[in-house]
Design an enzyme around this catalytic site. Structure first.
Site, PDB file in Angstrom:
ATOM      1  N   HIS A 176       0.828  -1.207   0.000  1.00  0.00           N
ATOM      2  CA  HIS A 176       0.000   0.000   0.000  1.00  0.00           C
ATOM      3  C   HIS A 176       0.867   1.265   0.000  1.00  0.00           C
ATOM      4  CE1 HIS A 176      -3.743  -2.299   1.684  1.00  0.00           C
ATOM      5  NE2 HIS A 176      -3.592  -2.454   0.395  1.00  0.00           N
ATOM      6  N   ASN A 213      -4.450 -12.867  14.723  1.00  0.00           N
ATOM      7  CA  ASN A 213      -5.354 -11.747  14.489  1.00  0.00           C
ATOM      8  C   ASN A 213      -6.434 -11.732  15.560  1.00  0.00           C
ATOM      9  OD1 ASN A 213      -6.025  -9.519  12.709  1.00  0.00           O
ATOM     10  ND2 ASN A 213      -7.912 -10.632  12.267  1.00  0.00           N
TER      11      ASN A 213
END
Ligand SMILES: [Zn+2]
Length: 258
Positions: free
Chosen positions: A127, A226
């Site tokens: 990104h 996560n």
């Protein structure tokens, strides 16, 4: 530190064994690895720093072209947070595994450069990052820090010293293509790894979410860390829901035997 359950401790040993046996480990990191460094996940956080704007409206390529002032206004708290954030034990643990020759590549969705600042060198920023800016007029690239500091101090929108067009931070905005070469390297790394460790990503956005599936389908082991469930937990060897800044150092200690 929170008390680890027996199941988590078993998970730590199991993850360490898989990591030790791997020859080509790849990490995929997302916002969750940087939340212990005080950087909120601006895509999922409601309210707080970004409540004034919907990032999809402000941080898209067309919105930037139409109204860069509004974009930079939105960026202000994020830039301020990113420039003052420090790597946390999870970033440092990964850097240690890279120096030990275990981790070959880190693919990150983060733009905060905390992996590099912790000492990792083979980082694919899919990104982009806030480290550089590119002129929308003549495509010259500039180091961003000076311009961003000037913006934070005096609200000066960064303009190109050559052609006076606006400078756009080299982060991937909504509606913008992922950087082609970096993306190809990320796909290749995912295809050829024998272990993928997903850290702090809910794997909700394609095409990045497809990388662990690519790894697993080519026979790689999968470890997931996560806070929330992901679509591919069922295919993982080990899944951790604990704080990554606590779990990763424990695993690395077990792997490196210190
Ligand atoms: Zn220019």
């Amino acid at each position: 530190m929170t008390e680890l359950t027996a199941r988590s401790l078993q998970g730590v040993r199991c993850a360490a064994d898989i990591i030790k046996a791997s020859h080509q480990a790849v990490v995929l990191s997302g916002a969750g690895i940087s939340t212990p460094s005080g950087i909120p996940d601006f895509r999922s956080s409601h309210g707080g720093l970004w409540e004034r704007y919907d990032p999809y409206e402000v941080a898209s390529l067309s919105a930037f072209r139409y109204n860069p002032g509004r974009f930079f206004d939105w960026l202000r708290p994020l830039a301020h947070t990113l420039l003052s954030a420090q790597p946390n034990p999870a970033h440092f643990s990964l850097a240690r595994l890279e120096s030990a020759g275990i981790i070959k590549t880190i693919i990150t969705q983060n733009i905060d450069r905390l992996h590099q600042r912790a000492g990792s060198s083979n980082v694919l920023e899919i990104h982009g990052s806030l480290d550089t800016m590119t002129c929308v007029g003549c495509f010259h690239q500039f180091a961003a820090e000076e311009y961003i500091q000037a913006y934070l101090r005096e609200s000066l929108i960064p303009v190109c010293p050559h052609c006076h067009s606006v400078l756009k931070p080299d982060v991937i905005l909504y509606g913008e293509q992922l950087p082609h070469r970096t993306w190809l390297k990320a796909m290749e790394a995912s295809k050829t790894c024998d272990l993928m460790i997903v850290i702090g990503s809910s794997l909700e956005v394609l095409p990045v979410a497809g990388l662990p599936m690519r790894a697993v389908e080519n026979g790689a082991h999968l470890i997931i860390m996560n806070r929330t469930e992901t679509y591919i937990d069922v295919r993982a060897d080990v899944v951790f829901g604990e704080d990554v800044a606590e779990i990763l150092p424990l695993i690395v200690k077990e792997v490196l035997g210190d």
